[in-house]
Motif scaffolding. Structure first.
Motif, PDB file in Angstrom:
ATOM      1  N   ARG A   1      12.483  68.685  67.857  1.00 34.85           N
ATOM      2  CA  ARG A   1      12.832  69.288  66.549  1.00 34.85           C
ATOM      3  C   ARG A   1      12.253  70.701  66.485  1.00 34.85           C
ATOM      4  O   ARG A   1      11.472  71.105  67.345  1.00 34.85           O
TER       5      ARG A   1
ATOM      6  N   GLU B   1       0.402  73.432  71.647  1.00 32.12           N
ATOM      7  CA  GLU B   1      -0.590  72.387  71.361  1.00 32.12           C
ATOM      8  C   GLU B   1      -0.065  71.070  71.869  1.00 32.12           C
ATOM      9  O   GLU B   1       0.997  70.619  71.425  1.00 32.12           O
TER      10      GLU B   1
ATOM     11  N   ARG C   1      -9.038  71.280  64.124  1.00 36.82           N
ATOM     12  CA  ARG C   1      -8.394  70.562  63.038  1.00 36.82           C
ATOM     13  C   ARG C   1      -7.719  69.285  63.543  1.00 36.82           C
ATOM     14  O   ARG C   1      -7.692  68.271  62.861  1.00 36.82           O
TER      15      ARG C   1
ATOM     16  N   ILE D   1       4.242  63.952  62.616  1.00 35.54           N
ATOM     17  CA  ILE D   1       3.724  63.955  63.994  1.00 35.54           C
ATOM     18  C   ILE D   1       3.706  62.526  64.555  1.00 35.54           C
ATOM     19  O   ILE D   1       4.057  62.305  65.711  1.00 35.54           O
TER      20      ILE D   1
ATOM     21  N   PRO E   1       2.793  76.909  60.845  1.00 40.50           N
ATOM     22  CA  PRO E   1       3.009  77.539  59.543  1.00 40.50           C
ATOM     23  C   PRO E   1       2.355  76.764  58.394  1.00 40.50           C
ATOM     24  O   PRO E   1       1.993  77.355  57.381  1.00 40.50           O
ATOM     25  N   THR E   2       2.201  75.440  58.566  1.00 37.42           N
ATOM     26  CA  THR E   2       1.578  74.622  57.506  1.00 37.42           C
ATOM     27  C   THR E   2       0.167  75.133  57.203  1.00 37.42           C
ATOM     28  O   THR E   2      -0.313  75.028  56.079  1.00 37.42           O
TER      29      THR E   2
HETATM   30  C1  LIG Z   1       3.545  66.830  67.952  1.00 34.02           C
HETATM   31  C2  LIG Z   1       3.044  67.923  67.067  1.00 34.02           C
HETATM   32  C3  LIG Z   1       3.896  68.482  66.134  1.00 34.02           C
HETATM   33  C4  LIG Z   1       3.470  69.490  65.280  1.00 34.02           C
HETATM   34  N1  LIG Z   1       4.329  70.029  64.377  1.00 34.02           N
HETATM   35  C5  LIG Z   1       3.904  70.989  63.521  1.00 34.02           C
HETATM   36  C6  LIG Z   1       4.805  71.549  62.547  1.00 34.02           C
HETATM   37  O1  LIG Z   1       5.988  71.235  62.469  1.00 34.02           O
HETATM   38  N2  LIG Z   1       4.298  72.473  61.676  1.00 34.02           N
HETATM   39  C7  LIG Z   1       2.993  72.892  61.743  1.00 34.02           C
HETATM   40  O2  LIG Z   1       2.597  73.711  60.917  1.00 34.02           O
HETATM   41  N3  LIG Z   1       2.138  72.417  62.684  1.00 34.02           N
HETATM   42  C8  LIG Z   1       2.566  71.481  63.567  1.00 34.02           C
HETATM   43  N4  LIG Z   1       1.709  70.982  64.516  1.00 34.02           N
HETATM   44  C9  LIG Z   1       0.417  71.621  64.712  1.00 34.02           C
HETATM   45  C10 LIG Z   1      -0.704  70.986  63.944  1.00 34.02           C
HETATM   46  O3  LIG Z   1      -0.743  71.640  62.702  1.00 34.02           O
HETATM   47  C11 LIG Z   1      -1.970  71.272  64.754  1.00 34.02           C
HETATM   48  O4  LIG Z   1      -1.954  70.455  65.883  1.00 34.02           O
HETATM   49  C12 LIG Z   1      -3.243  71.067  63.973  1.00 34.02           C
HETATM   50  O5  LIG Z   1      -3.282  71.979  62.948  1.00 34.02           O
HETATM   51  C13 LIG Z   1      -4.473  71.240  64.868  1.00 34.02           C
HETATM   52  O6  LIG Z   1      -4.689  72.575  65.171  1.00 34.02           O
HETATM   53  P1  LIG Z   1      -5.953  73.052  66.032  1.00 34.02           P
HETATM   54  O7  LIG Z   1      -5.801  72.475  67.434  1.00 34.02           O
HETATM   55  O8  LIG Z   1      -5.864  74.557  66.046  1.00 34.02           O
HETATM   56  O9  LIG Z   1      -7.157  72.529  65.360  1.00 34.02           O
HETATM   57  C14 LIG Z   1       2.133  69.970  65.387  1.00 34.02           C
HETATM   58  C15 LIG Z   1       1.280  69.423  66.345  1.00 34.02           C
HETATM   59  C16 LIG Z   1       1.715  68.415  67.185  1.00 34.02           C
HETATM   60  C17 LIG Z   1       0.781  67.838  68.207  1.00 34.02           C
END
Ligand SMILES: Cc1cc2nc3c(=O)[nH]c(=O)nc-3n(C[C@H](O)[C@H](O)[C@H](O)COP(=O)(O)O)c2cc1C
Ligand SMILES: Nc1ncnc2c1ncn2[C@@H]1O[C@H](COP(=O)(O)OP(=O)(O)OP(=O)(O)O)[C@@H](O)[C@H]1O
Length: 307
Positions: free
Chosen positions: A281, A256, A197, A296, A246-247
């Motif tokens: 955060r 990640e 994603r 992000i 969670p999103t």
């Molecule tokens: C700097 C950063 C901050 C993120 N913050 C959140 C967050 O607050 N809430 C959330 O649900 N996902 C957060 N994510 C995760 C992203 O949802 C995730 O990187 C994306 O869904 C890709 O997922 P995948 O590698 O499994 O495809 C964050 C990712 C990054 C790199």
């Protein structure tokens, strides 16, 4: 640095003993003094350490996430600070029952040919933890082995200890943990496949899984540096999310890591280390993917300024 699997190195040595979880400033003081003694006599420094950590074997309800430095990271930092050999003793209930004097005679003098032993002021060893620095001194005098006891090392007016560092990590105080460590708290892992994603939303990430027993800070976003491959010293500025996403309704915690302003080749199955520098955060559930992306980008800007 060489990992001793069979007998000792076959030469006279200086031995340091402990769990060395974190290889923090106190542990580094031991290494430093051992190297000083070793340099005077031409003796290599051997770190005698234990795996699993005794607390994970002996406590009735051992904590699930405890280690600051799982085995590979501990070996990395011991090597980094100049230890020549490491012997990792399998810690179990049998080893825990060996009396202090028998432990010294067999594991330290006979196997490692120690001419000197360096430990900290609060060192305890042997059955029931009954051996102390004092016991060691008496044994040293009787066995003609030099013994040096290192005074407590302080930082920020507290005694540096693995437990204080664990507390800082679990409170999200990464900067304080790093200060007591003398190097960054980090996670090292092979790169796993994610959901793919990240690239579709323009923020590609390396998915890392910390070792099960490793202590981790609370779910959230952290600025830090990435190192790719064991031998590589290049530190790449990065921002990482430790959490369950969670999103997207995720459940399994993943670290990640997005390397800032870089296009990287496919790194699946490569070993990557993320060094935590600063908490930004908490992880949040966003109402929309657009909102998450905006946040992000803001995280990336803040990390770029901090690093
Ligand atoms: C700097 C950063 C901050 C993120 N913050 C959140 C967050 O607050 N809430 C959330 O649900 N996902 C957060 N994510 C995760 C992203 O949802 C995730 O990187 C994306 O869904 C890709 O997922 P995948 O590698 O499994 O495809 C964050 C990712 C990054 C790199
Ligand atoms: N702040 C310090 N100053 C000097 N020596 C230390 C310090 N902290 C630990 N040591 C010494 O380092 C060696 C390895 O310690 P070990 O990892 O077994 O326990 P520890 O670091 O004391 O654990 P904890 O930090 O949780 O109390 C021991 O000999 C210990 O006495």
């Amino acid at each position: 640095m060489e990992l001793l699997t069979g007998p000792g190195p076959g030469v006279s040595t200086v031995v340091i003993i402990g769990n060395f979880d974190g290889v923090h400033l106190g542990h580094q003081a031991l290494i430093h003094q051992a190297k000083e003694i070793g340099a005077m006599h031409g003796w290599p420094v051997v770190a005698l350490t234990f795996d699993p950590h005794p607390s994970l074997v002996l406590r009735p309800n051992p904590p699930k996430h405890y280690l600051i430095t799982p085995r590979d990271l501990k070996l990395h930092w011991l090597d980094h600070y100049g230890v020549d050999f490491v012997r990792v003793l399998s810690f179990d209930h049998n080893l825990a029952m060996v009396p202090p004097m028998a432990f010294l005679a067999l594991e330290v003098q006979q196997k490692l040919q120690a001419q000197a032993v360096v430990v900290g002021y609060n060192f305890t060893f042997g059955a029931g933890g009954l051996g102390t620095a004092e016991t060691l001194k008496q044994w040293g005098a009787a066995s003609h082995v030099k013994v040096r006891i290192v005074e407590p090392v302080n930082a920020d007016s507290v005694v540096v200890s693995s437990s204080a560092i664990r507390e800082h990590i679990s409170q999200r105080h990464i900067d304080k943990a790093n200060e007591l460590l003398g190097h960054p708290f980090s996670v090292q892992s092979v790169v796993y496949h994610g959901e793919g994603r990240g690239s579709t939303i323009g923020i590609p990430t390396l998915n890392l899984l910390p070792v099960e027993q490793q202590i981790m800070p609370p779910f959230g976003v952290y600025a830090g540096y990435v190192t790719i491959g064991e031998a590589n010293n290049a530190l790449l500025p990065a921002v990482a999310n430790w959490g369950i996403r969670p999103t997207f309704g995720g459940h399994k915690p993943v670290l990640e890591v997005h390397v800032i302003d870089q296009t990287l080749p496919d790194l699946h199955d490569n070993v990557v280390r993320f060094d935590f520098q600063q908490a930004l955060r908490s992880e949040q559930k966003f109402e929309s993917v657009d909102e998450l992306i905006r946040q992000i980008h803001y995280d990336v800007d803040r990390a770029r300024q901090l690093l």
